[in-house]
Motif scaffolding. Structure first.
Motif, short mmCIF file in Angstrom:
data_model
loop_
_atom_site.label_atom_id
_atom_site.label_comp_id
_atom_site.label_asym_id
_atom_site.label_seq_id
_atom_site.Cartn_x
_atom_site.Cartn_y
_atom_site.Cartn_z
N ALA A 256 9.63 1.53 -10.65
CA ALA A 256 9.97 0.86 -12.00
C ALA A 256 9.50 -0.70 -12.06
O ALA A 256 8.75 -1.44 -12.81
CB ALA A 256 11.22 0.99 -12.70
N ALA A 257 9.84 -1.29 -10.95
CA ALA A 257 9.70 -2.70 -10.62
C ALA A 257 8.21 -3.11 -10.62
O ALA A 257 7.72 -3.89 -10.95
CB ALA A 257 10.53 -3.32 -9.50
N LEU A 258 7.63 -2.06 -9.86
CA LEU A 258 6.17 -2.33 -9.65
C LEU A 258 5.24 -2.08 -10.80
O LEU A 258 4.30 -2.95 -11.06
CB LEU A 258 5.59 -0.95 -8.54
N GLU A 259 5.73 -1.53 -11.93
CA GLU A 259 4.99 -1.17 -13.28
C GLU A 259 5.45 -2.40 -14.09
O GLU A 259 4.54 -2.46 -15.18
CB GLU A 259 5.53 0.29 -13.83
N LYS A 260 6.35 -2.89 -14.01
CA LYS A 260 6.52 -4.37 -14.81
C LYS A 260 5.82 -5.29 -14.58
O LYS A 260 5.61 -5.82 -13.33
CB LYS A 260 8.08 -4.62 -14.71
N PRO A 261 5.36 -5.86 -15.78
CA PRO A 261 4.60 -7.30 -15.61
C PRO A 261 5.27 -8.29 -14.93
O PRO A 261 6.53 -8.47 -15.24
CB PRO A 261 4.07 -7.68 -16.88
N ARG A 262 4.85 -8.98 -13.80
CA ARG A 262 5.68 -9.97 -13.41
C ARG A 262 5.70 -11.33 -14.17
O ARG A 262 4.61 -11.68 -14.87
CB ARG A 262 4.98 -10.54 -12.11
N ARG A 263 6.66 -11.98 -14.23
CA ARG A 263 7.07 -13.06 -15.14
C ARG A 263 6.34 -14.09 -14.33
O ARG A 263 6.69 -14.46 -12.93
CB ARG A 263 8.55 -13.41 -15.49
N ARG A 264 6.14 -15.21 -14.88
CA ARG A 264 5.61 -16.53 -14.29
C ARG A 264 6.84 -17.43 -14.22
O ARG A 264 7.54 -17.68 -14.84
CB ARG A 264 4.34 -17.30 -15.08
N ALA A 265 6.96 -18.20 -12.99
CA ALA A 265 7.70 -19.11 -12.70
C ALA A 265 7.94 -20.44 -13.71
O ALA A 265 6.87 -20.78 -13.88
CB ALA A 265 8.08 -19.80 -11.28
N ALA A 266 8.90 -20.77 -14.40
CA ALA A 266 8.86 -21.84 -15.26
C ALA A 266 8.82 -23.17 -14.60
O ALA A 266 8.97 -23.21 -13.54
CB ALA A 266 10.03 -21.83 -16.12
N THR B 97 0.78 -1.13 0.13
CA THR B 97 0.16 -0.08 -0.05
C THR B 97 0.78 1.39 0.00
O THR B 97 0.57 2.26 -0.63
CB THR B 97 -0.85 0.19 1.29
N ARG B 98 2.05 1.21 0.78
CA ARG B 98 2.89 2.20 0.75
C ARG B 98 3.67 2.53 -0.52
O ARG B 98 3.75 3.60 -1.05
CB ARG B 98 4.00 2.26 1.89
N LEU B 99 4.00 1.32 -1.23
CA LEU B 99 4.65 1.75 -2.51
C LEU B 99 3.57 2.27 -3.49
O LEU B 99 4.05 2.97 -4.39
CB LEU B 99 5.16 0.08 -2.99
N ARG B 100 2.48 1.86 -3.42
CA ARG B 100 1.44 2.21 -4.46
C ARG B 100 0.94 3.70 -4.10
O ARG B 100 0.80 4.58 -5.01
CB ARG B 100 0.17 1.30 -4.52
N ALA B 101 0.93 3.97 -2.75
CA ALA B 101 0.85 5.58 -2.50
C ALA B 101 2.20 6.38 -2.86
O ALA B 101 1.84 7.46 -3.54
CB ALA B 101 0.79 5.68 -1.08
N MET B 102 3.20 5.92 -2.94
CA MET B 102 4.38 6.72 -3.32
C MET B 102 4.03 6.61 -5.02
O MET B 102 4.65 7.84 -5.31
CB MET B 102 5.77 5.70 -3.19
N GLN B 103 3.63 5.68 -5.65
CA GLN B 103 3.67 5.59 -7.22
C GLN B 103 2.58 6.87 -7.57
O GLN B 103 2.86 7.63 -8.47
CB GLN B 103 2.90 4.55 -7.67
N ILE B 104 1.60 7.31 -6.64
CA ILE B 104 0.72 8.42 -6.61
C ILE B 104 1.17 9.92 -6.46
O ILE B 104 1.34 10.51 -7.22
CB ILE B 104 -0.49 8.14 -5.81
N VAL B 105 2.06 9.80 -5.43
CA VAL B 105 2.62 11.17 -5.08
C VAL B 105 3.88 11.30 -5.68
O VAL B 105 4.35 12.36 -5.85
CB VAL B 105 2.74 11.22 -3.61
N TRP B 106 4.77 10.53 -6.27
CA TRP B 106 5.82 10.67 -6.90
C TRP B 106 6.01 11.64 -8.03
O TRP B 106 7.29 12.34 -8.03
CB TRP B 106 6.65 9.23 -7.06
#
Length: 98
Positions: free
Chosen positions: A88-98, A15-24
């Motif tokens: 930047a890591a938050l915005e990247k789509p996550r890869r599935r584990a193989a 939640t804090r990371l998403r809040a930072m995304q908004i205010v950043w």
């Protein structure tokens, strides 16, 4: 302000990371807007923003009954790079584990 473990701990909570995304990227945001956007209660959002403030990532301003938060303009460039990398890591789509 350059306590990297404290900054990383503040950003580690989703939640804090998403809040930072908004205010950043500029502007002021009141707790009421953040809580609505992030679907969090007022008391919980205020606590999250308090952690970000103690870490030195945001500043606040009281406006009547509202508290408005914005990116701390005095953040050292090394900390800016940490936050930029986390966002930047938050915005990247996550890869599935193989």
């Amino acid at each position: 302000m350059s306590d990297v473990p404290q900054i990383l701990a503040a950003l580690a909570e989703p939640t804090r990371l998403r809040a930072m995304q908004i205010v950043w990227h500029g502007g002021e945001h009141c707790v009421c807007d953040l809580m609505r956007t992030l679907d969090v209660t007022q008391s919980r959002m205020s606590r999250h923003m308090g952690v970000l403030k103690v870490a030195g990532l945001v500043t606040d301003r009281r406006d009547a009954q509202w508290v408005r938060y914005r990116r701390n303009p005095d953040i050292p460039s090394a900390v800016v790079r940490i936050v930029d990398a986390a966002l930047a890591a938050l915005e990247k789509p996550r890869r599935r584990a193989a």
